[in-house]
Every structure is written in structure tokens, then in C-alpha cells.
Write a protein that holds these residues in place. Structure first.
Motif, short mmCIF file in Angstrom:
data_model
loop_
_atom_site.label_atom_id
_atom_site.label_comp_id
_atom_site.label_asym_id
_atom_site.label_seq_id
_atom_site.Cartn_x
_atom_site.Cartn_y
_atom_site.Cartn_z
N HIS A 1 0.85 -1.18 0.00
CA HIS A 1 0.00 0.00 0.00
C HIS A 1 0.89 1.24 0.00
CE1 HIS A 1 -4.27 1.14 0.51
NE2 HIS A 1 -3.78 2.28 0.94
N VAL A 2 0.43 2.28 -0.68
CA VAL A 2 1.15 3.56 -0.71
C VAL A 2 0.28 4.62 -0.07
CG1 VAL A 2 2.22 5.32 -2.16
CG2 VAL A 2 2.40 2.91 -2.80
N LEU A 3 0.85 5.37 0.84
CA LEU A 3 0.17 6.51 1.45
C LEU A 3 0.59 7.76 0.70
CD1 LEU A 3 0.72 5.63 5.23
CD2 LEU A 3 -1.25 5.06 3.79
N CYS A 4 -0.35 8.44 0.07
CA CYS A 4 -0.06 9.55 -0.82
C CYS A 4 -0.36 10.88 -0.14
CB CYS A 4 -0.91 9.45 -2.10
SG CYS A 4 -0.61 7.93 -3.04
N ILE A 5 0.53 11.85 -0.37
CA ILE A 5 0.35 13.15 0.25
C ILE A 5 -0.22 14.18 -0.71
CG2 ILE A 5 2.16 12.75 1.96
CD1 ILE A 5 4.06 14.40 0.24
N PHE A 6 -0.39 13.80 -1.99
CA PHE A 6 -0.99 14.69 -2.97
C PHE A 6 -2.22 14.03 -3.57
CE2 PHE A 6 3.63 15.99 -3.33
CZ PHE A 6 3.47 17.10 -2.51
N PRO A 7 -3.30 14.78 -3.80
CA PRO A 7 -4.61 14.18 -4.12
C PRO A 7 -4.68 13.46 -5.46
CG PRO A 7 -4.71 16.58 -4.26
CD PRO A 7 -3.40 16.24 -3.64
N PHE A 8 -3.84 13.80 -6.41
CA PHE A 8 -3.92 13.18 -7.73
C PHE A 8 -3.17 11.85 -7.81
CE2 PHE A 8 -0.33 16.13 -7.70
CZ PHE A 8 0.72 15.33 -8.12
N GLU A 9 -2.41 11.50 -6.78
CA GLU A 9 -1.54 10.33 -6.87
C GLU A 9 -2.26 8.98 -6.82
OE1 GLU A 9 2.64 12.10 -5.09
OE2 GLU A 9 1.09 11.47 -3.68
N PRO A 10 -3.29 8.76 -5.96
CA PRO A 10 -3.91 7.44 -5.94
C PRO A 10 -4.47 6.99 -7.29
CG PRO A 10 -4.53 8.65 -3.98
CD PRO A 10 -3.81 9.62 -4.87
N ALA A 11 -5.10 7.90 -8.02
CA ALA A 11 -5.63 7.53 -9.33
C ALA A 11 -4.51 7.15 -10.29
CB ALA A 11 -6.46 8.68 -9.90
N LEU A 12 -3.41 7.86 -10.22
CA LEU A 12 -2.27 7.54 -11.07
C LEU A 12 -1.72 6.16 -10.74
CD1 LEU A 12 -0.09 8.35 -13.12
CD2 LEU A 12 1.14 9.47 -11.27
N LEU A 13 -1.59 5.85 -9.46
CA LEU A 13 -1.08 4.54 -9.05
C LEU A 13 -2.07 3.44 -9.40
CD1 LEU A 13 0.49 5.48 -5.60
CD2 LEU A 13 1.71 4.92 -7.69
N ALA A 14 -3.38 3.73 -9.27
CA ALA A 14 -4.39 2.71 -9.57
C ALA A 14 -4.29 2.24 -11.01
CB ALA A 14 -5.78 3.27 -9.29
N LYS A 15 -3.90 3.11 -11.92
CA LYS A 15 -3.73 2.72 -13.32
C LYS A 15 -2.66 1.65 -13.49
CE LYS A 15 -5.09 7.23 -15.23
NZ LYS A 15 -4.64 8.42 -16.00
N HIS A 16 -1.79 1.56 -12.51
CA HIS A 16 -0.71 0.57 -12.56
C HIS A 16 -0.93 -0.56 -11.57
CE1 HIS A 16 1.72 3.18 -15.16
NE2 HIS A 16 1.31 4.19 -14.40
N GLY A 17 -2.16 -0.66 -11.03
CA GLY A 17 -2.49 -1.75 -10.13
C GLY A 17 -1.89 -1.64 -8.75
N ILE A 18 -1.64 -0.44 -8.29
CA ILE A 18 -1.02 -0.22 -6.98
C ILE A 18 -2.06 0.39 -6.04
CG2 ILE A 18 0.82 0.97 -5.73
CD1 ILE A 18 2.35 1.08 -8.44
N ALA A 19 -2.31 -0.26 -4.92
CA ALA A 19 -3.27 0.24 -3.93
C ALA A 19 -2.69 1.45 -3.21
CB ALA A 19 -3.60 -0.86 -2.91
N ALA A 20 -3.52 2.47 -3.04
CA ALA A 20 -3.03 3.71 -2.43
C ALA A 20 -4.17 4.46 -1.77
CB ALA A 20 -2.37 4.60 -3.49
N THR A 21 -3.82 5.30 -0.80
CA THR A 21 -4.77 6.14 -0.09
C THR A 21 -4.22 7.55 -0.01
OG1 THR A 21 -5.51 4.27 1.28
CG2 THR A 21 -5.99 6.49 2.10
N TYR A 22 -5.07 8.53 -0.32
CA TYR A 22 -4.68 9.93 -0.13
C TYR A 22 -4.91 10.30 1.33
CZ TYR A 22 -4.85 15.04 -0.24
OH TYR A 22 -4.64 16.36 0.03
N VAL A 23 -3.85 10.71 2.00
CA VAL A 23 -3.95 11.02 3.43
C VAL A 23 -3.70 12.49 3.71
CG1 VAL A 23 -3.31 8.67 4.09
CG2 VAL A 23 -1.52 10.43 3.87
N GLY A 24 -3.52 13.29 2.65
CA GLY A 24 -3.19 14.70 2.85
C GLY A 24 -1.72 14.85 3.22
N HIS A 25 -1.30 16.07 3.30
CA HIS A 25 0.10 16.32 3.68
C HIS A 25 0.16 16.69 5.15
CE1 HIS A 25 4.24 17.47 3.62
NE2 HIS A 25 4.34 17.23 2.31
#
Length: 385
Positions: A141-165
Motif C-alpha cells: 500500500h502507498v500513502l499519498c500526500i498529494f490528491p492526484f496520486e492514488p488515481a495515477l497509481l491505480a492505473k498501474h495496479g497499486i493500492a493507495a490512499t490519499y492522506v493529505g500532507h
């Protein structure tokens, strides 16, 4: 879920130490008696973290030349840490930034059955797009600090959550300039320039002389200006020596740490590209971003650059909202001229400053989330899975 999870963490440099300490604070809300250990800095230690190695051992600069000089030591530390974690697997491993070090370690631990989380998505949207496959192999899992990142990772099959900075939650939306100046012994009236040359050893070598020479030119134009430098403790002696070499030892107020207080106190900052630029944006401060590195490193990095911007405020705003002077463009004369433009705009209360502050306030709103709670909940789910 274990009642007292054992959490291994690796954070490199001052920015990673800060992010990891905020995450630790949130996790202790779930597990007051958790065990946390690995590689970390003083802010993590304040949260009860057991640092087997200090985080500054991972600090490197540039893309190839400087990294090669440190490669043997970094490989040795990673080998020893991997062996120790494989012998006594933690409940979860959390790699905080430092992707060159952490992704390979996460890959090995994950292959052995340890759950892995990577906190702060590597900047695959800015450069090094080839890291996507490494992230997919390394992180559950990847914890993302920028809001556009989870969708970008999802395109590559990577689970992620936007948690804010995390910084957006701890930096006030309206910083108290007067209190910060009083704390630093600065006058309430008159211009103040904050100079932040970076937190890495090689940044002192490549960036600080140009910044301090620019400061000399600024002082010549504005003799009454106050200039303050927050120095990482391990580098303060070298920064002081650089100020002396530039003939600025009596003109610069060099303080240990306190970068947030310094940013709150200043009118404008001359700042090295990196996380500190985002901090300056959250403090709503006009800035001039400068950066210099070894020429070979610069040529390699430029080939992999995917966006026209280098500084985080410009990347997030998708515009050159603040000047960037990188490598050969970062001359003392150019840096000084750009800073003096901002100082004049602040003095005249121009629309340029007002517009910038509005952009940064909107950015603050986007990034402000309960990061500790969101990240801790995502980690809890990983441990329970």
C-alpha cells in the motif's frame, strides 16, 4: 491484530524524520504501547522511536556521482537492517520517502511475507517514471500526500490512499509573524529574508555559497534588511564557515533548526528546492527557489524530468507562481534580483503578493486532512489483513 504491533520504519533526512514523527503520533493513538524501530531522526525519537541508525546516514545529494560515493555504506546499512528484520519480522514495515533505499528493502521484506507500506509516493509524475514497476513490487500500500496520486497509481495496479500532507495540518493557515519575530529576537518592522540552503551535506557545498553571495548583494541594496538562516544541527558549523568565507558572518543570523519559526517570521525566502518549498508555501511566503548540484547529476536528472517545474509549489499549482533558478541560472546576481523583486512587492503590498497568497491558501485547503488518523487507519487495515 497484535495488541502491541512491532513497526519497523526507515526515514531519511530531516523531512522524512518530520513526516514519520507525525505518523508515529497518530499510530500511538491506536496503539499506545507500540514498538517502533529502524532508521530515524530526533523527531521520531521524541515519539519513542528506537533508532538503530540515525536518519542522516541516508542523506545523499544528486543522482549519480554523490550516490556512488556513498553506495558502499548505504548497501551495508541496508543489508544489516534487512537481515535484522528478516530474523525478527515486524508487524509492518513503513518506508518513509527515501525511495532509493526503501523500495529495494520493501521488495525483499514483502517477498519474505512482511507487509509493507510506502509513505510518500515517489515523484513518478515529475521524473523517474520507471519507478512504477519498483513500487508495484515493493509496496502492499502507498500513502499519498498529494490528491492526484492514488488515481495515477491505480492505473498501474497499486493500492493507495490519499492522506493529505501532514505539514498542512501542523502549519497554521494564518502564521503569527509578530510572535515568530519576537521568538527569534527580530524587529517587528522592516524586511526579513529567510535563507534555507537545504538539509544535505552536498547542498551546503553546491548551494550555500551562491545563496550567501546573493545575500551580500541583497544587503548592499537594502542595508537594513535582516537575514536569518535555520541550519540543520549537523551542518551548522559548515554553514557558519561558509558565511565566514563569504564575508557574511556578521550579517546572517544563523540559528539551530527552527525552520518553521523562521518561515513564519520572514517576508520572503530564498530556498533550496525540496520539501521546504512546500512548507514555505503553506506559510504563504513569497519565495525564490534555487538549486545547484554536480554537473553530471544535473544532466542525468534533466533527461528524466517530465514537467517544466522543479519546485513543489509550482508543480502543485501547475504554473510558475514563484521563480525557479536552477543550476547555471542560480547565479548570485540572478538570485538577488529575484529576491529584491519580491521584497519590493511585499513593501508596496502589490497584487502579485496577494494573488500568490490566495494560491497558497487554496493549496493549503486541498492538502489539509487528518493525515495521522487516515494514515494510521490504512496501516491498521494492512496489519489486520
Amino acid at each position: 491484530m497484535p495488541s502491541q504491533p512491532r513497526i519497523a520504519m526507515v526515514a531519511g533526512e530531516a523531512s522524512g524524520d518530520l513526516l514519520a514523527s507525525l505518523l508515529l503520533g497518530g499510530m500511538r493513538g491506536l496503539w499506545p504501547d507500540l514498538q517502533a524501530f529502524g532508521i530515524g531522526g530526533p523527531q521520531m525519537a521524541s515519539q519513542g522511536f528506537d533508532a538503530w541508525w540515525p536518519s542522516d546516514r541516508l542523506a545523499v545529494h544528486g543522482y549519480s556521482v554523490e550516490l556512488l560515493r556513498r553506495l558502499v555504506e548505504l548497501v551495508r546499512i541496508r543489508h544489516q537492517l534487512r537481515a535484522r528484520l528478516l530474523a525478527a519480522p515486524p508487524s509492518v514495515f513503513i518506508g518513509v520517502d527515501a525511495p532509493d533505499f526503501n523500495l529495494a528493502l520493501e521488495t525483499d521484506l514483502r517477498a519474505a511475507g512482511t507487509r509493507t507500506v510506502h509513505f510518500v509516493c515517489p515523484s513518478i509524475w515529475a521524473w523517474r517514471a520507471d519507478r512504477v514497476e519498483k513500487i508495484r513490487r515493493a509496496a502492499d500500500h502507498v500513502l499519498c500526500i498529494f490528491p492526484f496520486e492514488p488515481a495515477l497509481l491505480a492505473k498501474h495496479g497499486i493500492a493507495a490512499t490519499y492522506v493529505g500532507h501532514p505539514l498542512a495540518a501542523v502549519i497554521p493557515r494564518e502564521p503569527d509573524r509578530a510572535a515568530a519575530r519576537a521568538r527569534l529576537g527580530l524587529p517587528q518592522e522592516g524586511p526579513v529574508l529567510a535563507i534555507l540552503p537545504g538539509s544535505r551535506s552536498a547542498e551546503v557545498q553546491y548551494i550555500t555559497p551562491a545563496f550567501f553571495k546573493a545575500a551580500a548583494l541583497i544587503r548592499k541594496a537594502l542595508p537594513a534588511i535582516k537575514m536569518i538562516v535555520p541550519a540543520v544541527p549537523a551542518l551548522q558549523e559548515r554553514i557558519t564557515a561558509c558565511a565566514r568565507d563569504c564575508g557574511m558572518q556578521d550579517a546572517l543570523q544563523i540559528v539551530t533548526g527552527q525552520s518553521h519559526t523562521v518561515l513564519a517570521a520572514c517576508d520572503v525566502t530564498l530556498i533550496a528546492s525540496g520539501t521546504a518549498t512546500l512548507e514555505a508555501a503553506l506559510f504563504k511566503r513569497p519565495m525564490v527557489i534555487g538549486y545547484r548540484m554536480h554537473p553530471v547529476s544535473w544532466r542525468l536528472m534533466r533527461r528524466r524530468q517530465l514537467q517544466p517545474w522543479v519546485g513543489l509549489p509550482n508543480i502543485l499549482c501547475q504554473d510558475f507562481v514563484v521563480p525557479e533558478l536552477i543550476q547555471d541560472a542560480a547565479t548570485p546576481e540572478a538570485l538577488a534580483a529575484a529576491v529584491l523583486e519580491w521584497l519590493a512587492a511585499c513593501q508596496s503590498r502589490s497584487d502579485r503578493v496577494t494573488a500568490l497568497q490566495k494560491r497558497f491558501a487554496a493549496l493549503h485547503d486541498i492538502l489539509a486532512r487528518n493525515t495521522s488518523e487516515l494514515a494510521s487507519d490504512a496501516i491498521r487495515q494492512i496489519i489486520e489483513a
